[in-house]
Design a protein around this motif. Structure first.
Motif, short mmCIF file in Angstrom:
data_model
loop_
_atom_site.label_atom_id
_atom_site.label_comp_id
_atom_site.label_asym_id
_atom_site.label_seq_id
_atom_site.Cartn_x
_atom_site.Cartn_y
_atom_site.Cartn_z
N VAL A 1 16.47 0.72 9.38
CA VAL A 1 15.57 2.03 9.39
C VAL A 1 14.42 1.08 9.00
CG1 VAL A 1 15.06 3.95 7.95
CG2 VAL A 1 17.43 3.31 8.17
N ALA A 2 13.19 1.74 9.60
CA ALA A 2 11.99 0.93 9.54
C ALA A 2 11.02 1.93 9.36
CB ALA A 2 11.64 -0.02 10.98
N LEU A 3 9.90 1.72 8.60
CA LEU A 3 8.68 2.55 8.28
C LEU A 3 7.35 1.93 8.80
CD1 LEU A 3 8.07 5.37 7.13
CD2 LEU A 3 7.71 4.24 4.96
N TYR A 4 6.69 2.63 9.40
CA TYR A 4 5.54 2.07 9.64
C TYR A 4 4.34 3.03 9.23
CZ TYR A 4 8.07 -0.61 13.37
OH TYR A 4 8.90 -1.32 13.87
N GLY A 5 3.04 2.56 9.24
CA GLY A 5 2.08 3.18 8.59
C GLY A 5 0.68 2.96 9.65
N VAL A 6 -0.34 3.96 9.30
CA VAL A 6 -1.63 3.77 9.50
C VAL A 6 -2.57 4.24 8.70
CG1 VAL A 6 -3.50 4.39 11.13
CG2 VAL A 6 -1.36 4.12 12.11
N LYS A 7 -3.39 3.14 8.00
CA LYS A 7 -4.25 3.53 6.93
C LYS A 7 -5.66 4.21 7.31
CE LYS A 7 -2.39 -0.38 3.95
NZ LYS A 7 -2.91 -1.59 3.30
N THR B 1 -12.36 0.66 15.34
CA THR B 1 -12.00 0.48 16.99
C THR B 1 -11.76 1.68 17.48
OG1 THR B 1 -9.71 0.15 16.18
CG2 THR B 1 -11.10 -1.90 16.15
N GLY B 2 -11.45 2.69 16.85
CA GLY B 2 -11.08 4.07 17.29
C GLY B 2 -9.72 4.06 17.50
N SER B 3 -8.81 3.27 17.37
CA SER B 3 -7.53 3.25 17.67
C SER B 3 -6.79 2.92 16.41
CB SER B 3 -7.00 2.07 18.67
OG SER B 3 -7.24 0.86 18.17
N ASP B 4 -5.44 3.52 16.36
CA ASP B 4 -4.49 3.35 15.35
C ASP B 4 -3.70 2.13 15.41
OD1 ASP B 4 -5.12 5.89 14.52
OD2 ASP B 4 -3.58 7.01 15.27
N ASN B 5 -3.67 1.53 14.12
CA ASN B 5 -3.22 -0.01 14.07
C ASN B 5 -2.02 0.30 13.18
OD1 ASN B 5 -5.01 -1.68 15.27
ND2 ASN B 5 -6.71 -1.20 13.92
N TRP B 6 -0.97 0.39 13.69
CA TRP B 6 0.38 0.84 13.10
C TRP B 6 0.85 -0.60 12.38
CZ3 TRP B 6 2.50 5.45 12.35
CH2 TRP B 6 2.21 6.46 13.09
N GLU B 7 1.22 -0.64 11.38
CA GLU B 7 1.81 -1.55 10.52
C GLU B 7 3.20 -1.45 9.97
OE1 GLU B 7 0.19 -1.97 6.15
OE2 GLU B 7 -1.39 -2.06 7.69
N LEU B 8 3.91 -2.58 10.23
CA LEU B 8 5.32 -2.33 9.56
C LEU B 8 5.29 -2.37 8.02
CD1 LEU B 8 8.45 -2.22 9.85
CD2 LEU B 8 8.39 -4.71 10.01
N ILE B 9 5.82 -1.30 7.33
CA ILE B 9 5.73 -1.33 5.71
C ILE B 9 6.89 -2.00 5.27
CG2 ILE B 9 5.69 0.20 4.01
CD1 ILE B 9 4.32 2.22 5.79
N SER B 10 8.01 -1.73 6.01
CA SER B 10 9.53 -2.02 5.43
C SER B 10 10.57 -1.75 6.46
CB SER B 10 9.70 -1.51 4.05
OG SER B 10 10.88 -2.08 3.65
N SER B 11 11.35 -2.92 6.52
CA SER B 11 12.56 -2.54 7.52
C SER B 11 13.62 -2.93 6.73
CB SER B 11 12.37 -3.36 8.67
OG SER B 11 13.45 -3.41 9.70
N VAL B 12 14.70 -1.96 6.69
CA VAL B 12 15.88 -2.32 5.96
C VAL B 12 17.23 -1.94 6.69
CG1 VAL B 12 14.92 -1.92 3.80
CG2 VAL B 12 16.09 -0.15 4.79
#
Length: 161
Positions: A155-161, A9-20
């Motif tokens: 504290v949340a961490l998001y990532g783009v694969k 798609t050419g765009s970043d798909n941020w996903e929630l990895i974890s939230s604590v």
């Protein structure tokens, strides 16, 4: 000749990895198992520290002098962590990292914080750009404090694969 893109798609798909919510009396939140992500972003909000303190970040729990940031509070010297906040009991902020899946230098693409005392926000802001001189892909992100948490906030961490 036209340039075209095959697939994706050419765009970043941020996903929630974890939230604590940080554990009371601890001084760090550690996210591990991250080597599949190209980009990472840590967001922390409504954190309340045990006493007035600062929040910093490390990658791969590396506390050697491999970090350099350019910010209003920076000396421009290599450091053992990236300082991302000023001293206060309440903390909000974020930082994002790119090139996390490479074995070369990681770029800290931005970060800032807003602190507060009780329900009164401060007017200070802190923006930074920096690098982490790494020789491995990022496998963990560590949010550390100069004091301890009170089990308040997220504290949340998001990532783009």
């Amino acid at each position: 000749m036209a340039i075209s893109k095959l697939g994706g798609t050419g765009s970043d798909n941020w996903e929630l990895i974890s939230s604590v919510t940080p554990t009371a009396a601890s001084a760090a939140v550690n996210f591990t198992g991250l080597s599949v992500y190209r980009k990472l972003m840590i967001v922390f909000y409504d954190l309340v520290l045990g006493s007035s303190g600062t929040v910093s970040l490390r990658l791969n729990n590396d506390s050697t002098s491999k970090y350099m940031s350019g910010s209003s509070g920076s000396t421009g010297k290599m450091a053992t962590e990236i300082a991302i906040s000023g001293s206060n009991t309440g903390q909000n902020g974020f930082a994002s990292f790119i090139d996390c899946d490479t074995t070369s230098t990681k770029t800290i693409s931005g970060g800032q914080y807003a602190t507060y005392s009780g329900s009164t926000p401060s007017s200070s802001a802190y923006a930074l750009q920096g690098i982490y001189l790494a020789s491995a892909a990022v496998s963990q992100v560590n949010l550390i404090t100069s004091t301890t948490f009170t089990a308040v906030g997220t504290v949340a961490l998001y990532g783009v694969k």
